[in-house]
Design an enzyme around this catalytic site. Structure first.
Site, PDB file in Angstrom:
ATOM      1  N   SER A 249       0.842  -1.197   0.000  1.00 14.71           N
ATOM      2  CA  SER A 249       0.000   0.000   0.000  1.00 14.71           C
ATOM      3  C   SER A 249       0.877   1.247   0.000  1.00 14.71           C
ATOM      4  O   SER A 249       2.096   1.157   0.033  1.00 14.71           O
ATOM      5  CB  SER A 249      -0.897   0.010   1.231  1.00 14.71           C
ATOM      6  OG  SER A 249      -0.112   0.283   2.382  1.00 14.71           O
ATOM      7  N   LYS A 250       0.201   2.369  -0.001  1.00 13.85           N
ATOM      8  CA  LYS A 250       0.894   3.667   0.012  1.00 13.85           C
ATOM      9  C   LYS A 250       1.933   3.733   1.131  1.00 13.85           C
ATOM     10  O   LYS A 250       2.960   4.374   1.006  1.00 13.85           O
ATOM     11  CB  LYS A 250      -0.135   4.795   0.239  1.00 13.85           C
ATOM     12  CG  LYS A 250      -0.859   5.201  -1.019  1.00 13.85           C
ATOM     13  CD  LYS A 250      -0.271   6.510  -1.580  1.00 13.85           C
ATOM     14  CE  LYS A 250      -0.934   6.927  -2.879  1.00 13.85           C
ATOM     15  NZ  LYS A 250      -0.373   6.242  -4.037  1.00 13.85           N
ATOM     16  N   ARG A 251       1.626   3.058   2.246  1.00 15.49           N
ATOM     17  CA  ARG A 251       2.548   3.080   3.388  1.00 15.49           C
ATOM     18  C   ARG A 251       3.903   2.459   3.038  1.00 15.49           C
ATOM     19  O   ARG A 251       4.889   2.690   3.703  1.00 15.49           O
ATOM     20  CB  ARG A 251       1.931   2.355   4.587  1.00 15.49           C
ATOM     21  CG  ARG A 251       1.373   3.327   5.609  1.00 15.49           C
ATOM     22  CD  ARG A 251       0.528   2.625   6.627  1.00 15.49           C
ATOM     23  NE  ARG A 251      -0.745   2.237   6.049  1.00 15.49           N
ATOM     24  CZ  ARG A 251      -1.315   1.053   6.173  1.00 15.49           C
ATOM     25  NH1 ARG A 251      -0.722   0.121   6.860  1.00 15.49           N
ATOM     26  NH2 ARG A 251      -2.471   0.810   5.617  1.00 15.49           N
TER      27      ARG A 251
END
Ligand code: GLU
Length: 479
Positions: A249-251
């Site tokens: 994910s973006k993380r």
């Protein structure tokens, strides 16, 4: 029957690595079977869709070499088709207008939650009488179109990746919304519905997409049946996970293809790596291949069910492989934009042939293209900063005399060559009766500001060609 597969990205963000990997599998499958790969932009979410995302998606697919045979088709231009299909289901009594308000749905959900049940629509407006409908409309209620899902229905398909899949109608959350309220009678059609109408219209034979769409597939199969169409095959590719086993994910920093490009990955390495995210070739020791070679061997039998862990070290390894085996002129073309982005001046002195020599020098040490910025900084800046080690080196006894000796020798050799550079070093060693190591280290410190770096003689030749070597030697002795 000709294989026809499609990729259907929504332009609500840049081309995501997950969508790109799904595109790779679609492309490989199409090419393996001599079929067609179709591009459809799912831009029905008018609020979140943006033309710049569409542009980013098209550019990313082109960059990766995932050329498509038909399209891009835009759902926003096909609304009439969906409306006709909604009307067909309404006419057949398979879909109906539901006037339940958001507040009523909330109350329903709260009650279900309190009873420990999963939230679902209770199909309360499935059999409204014309009078009830008229009363709701008179109240000014808006409606959605719901498609009937029988709780008792068993939905079974033979997934090309996951084998036999079985779902129960009762697990699908009640009658599903296929169109939201809109001015016109048939409403604004939603994803699960339009995707089926399009896949039927485009005669898609295999729907290849991420595992996160499995529950949608169960619903969509019911829609195929209702629309009287042949059901395609389905293949659900495993999710891409980070090293902790969670969905990437973006993380995790980067997720879009344009970000991977900015970070200095080559298209060849990235597609090669994505091919391996879930698939393995029959010879599992083979890790390096082009899309064309992978297409020869591609089948869903060799696609894993388990999530595919994203391994940066492996991607870096593949990237270095492609960079190191690339012809110098091609690598130069790829590096120029990185230098330009870093603000390095590609002036007349730094000619194409000079740049190619620089690339030949640093190319073998690159892992990512972006590394070239730091590695070649000393060739683009007028002066260099001395590291502590380099400073110590030029302050060493004998170093200054050595550097002076080189400057004097250079007076007779303004245009240096590999041989004359070696001769100068030999000459200084002899004249000053010092170790060759002292000469080499001092020269490196003076020219590059550091004691480590690319081949010294080659670096010197490059600096000499643009007239930077003598000023740096002078500066080192006056420092
Ligand atoms: N627009 C959907 C997505 O981007 C397409 C899914 C599908 O392939 O059906 O996830």
């Amino acid at each position: 029957m000709t294989v026809r597969v499609r990729i259907a990205p929504s332009p609500t963000g840049n081309l995501h690595i997950g969508t790109a990997r799904t595109s790779v599998f679609n492309w490989l499958f199409a090419r393996h079977h001599g079929g067609k790969f179709i591009l459809r932009i799912e831009d029905t979410d008018l609020e979140r869709s943006r033309p710049e995302y569409t542009e980013n998606i098209l550019e990313g697919l082109r960059w990766l070499g995932l050329n498509w045979d038909e399209g891009p088709f835009f759902q926003s231009q096909r609304l009439d088709l969906y409306k006709t299909a909604v009307q067909k289901l309404l006419d057949q009594g398979l879909a109906y207008r539901c006037y339940t308000t958001p507040q009523e749905l909330d109350t329903l959900r709260e009650a279900q939650k309190a009873r420990g049940e999963a939230p679902r629509y209770d199909n309360r407006h499935r059999h409204l009488t014309p009078e009830q409908r008229a009363a709701f409309e008179a109240e000014g209620r808006s409606y959605v179109i719901r498609f009937q899902i029988e709780d008792e229905r068993e939905i079974v398909w033979d997934d090309l990746v996951r084998g036999k899949m079985t779902w129960r109608g009762s697990d699908l959350g009640g009658d599903m919304v296929i169109a939201r309220a809109s001015e016109e009678g048939t409403g604004q059609p939603l994803y699960n519905f339009v995707v089926v109408v399009d896949d039927i219209d485009m005669q898609i034979t295999q729907v290849i997409r991420g595992e996160d769409h499995i529950a949608n597939t169960a619903k969509q199969i019911l829609l195929y049946e209702a629309l009287g169409a042949k059901i395609p095959e389905f293949a659900h590719a495993p999710l891409i996970l980070n090293m902790d086993g969670r969905k990437l994910s973006k993380r995790d920093g980067v997720t879009s293809i344009s970000e991977f490009k900015q970070m200095g990955f080559t298209a060849e390495a990235l597609v090669n790596y994505m091919t391996l995210l879930g698939w393995s070739p029959p010879d599992s020791t083979q890790e390096i291949f082009t899309l064309e070679t992978a297409a020869k061997d591609f089948s869903f039998e060799r696609v894993n069910k388990a999530g595919a862990k994203f391994d940066w070290a492996k991607l870096d390894w593949l990237n270095s492989h492609y960079i190191h085996s690339m012809p110098v002129d091609q690598l130069t073309d790829l590096l120029i934009p990185y230098w330009q982005a870093a603000g390095y001046k590609l002036d007349a002195e730094r000619s194409r042939s000079w740049l190619e020599q620089l690339v030949a020098l640093i190319g073998p040490s690159l892992t990512r293209l972006v590394d070239a910025i730091a590695m070649s900084q000393l060739f683009f800046s007028e002066t260099v900063e001395f590291s502590d080690e380099a400073m110590q080196q030029i302050k060493q006894e004998g170093a200054a005399a050595t550097l002076k000796g080189i400057i004097t020798a250079l007076e007779n050799q303004p245009q240096l060559s590999q041989d004359s550079a070696q001769d100068i070093i030999k000459q200084v060693v002899k004249e000053q009766n010092v170790k060759k190591g002292l000469v080499m280290r001092s020269l490196r410190a003076a020219l590059t500001g550091d004691l480590h770096g690319p081949d010294l003689i080659q670096s010197w030749l490059l600096l000499n060609q643009i007239g930077l070597d003598k000023p740096r030697l002078h500066r080192a002795i006056t420092e």
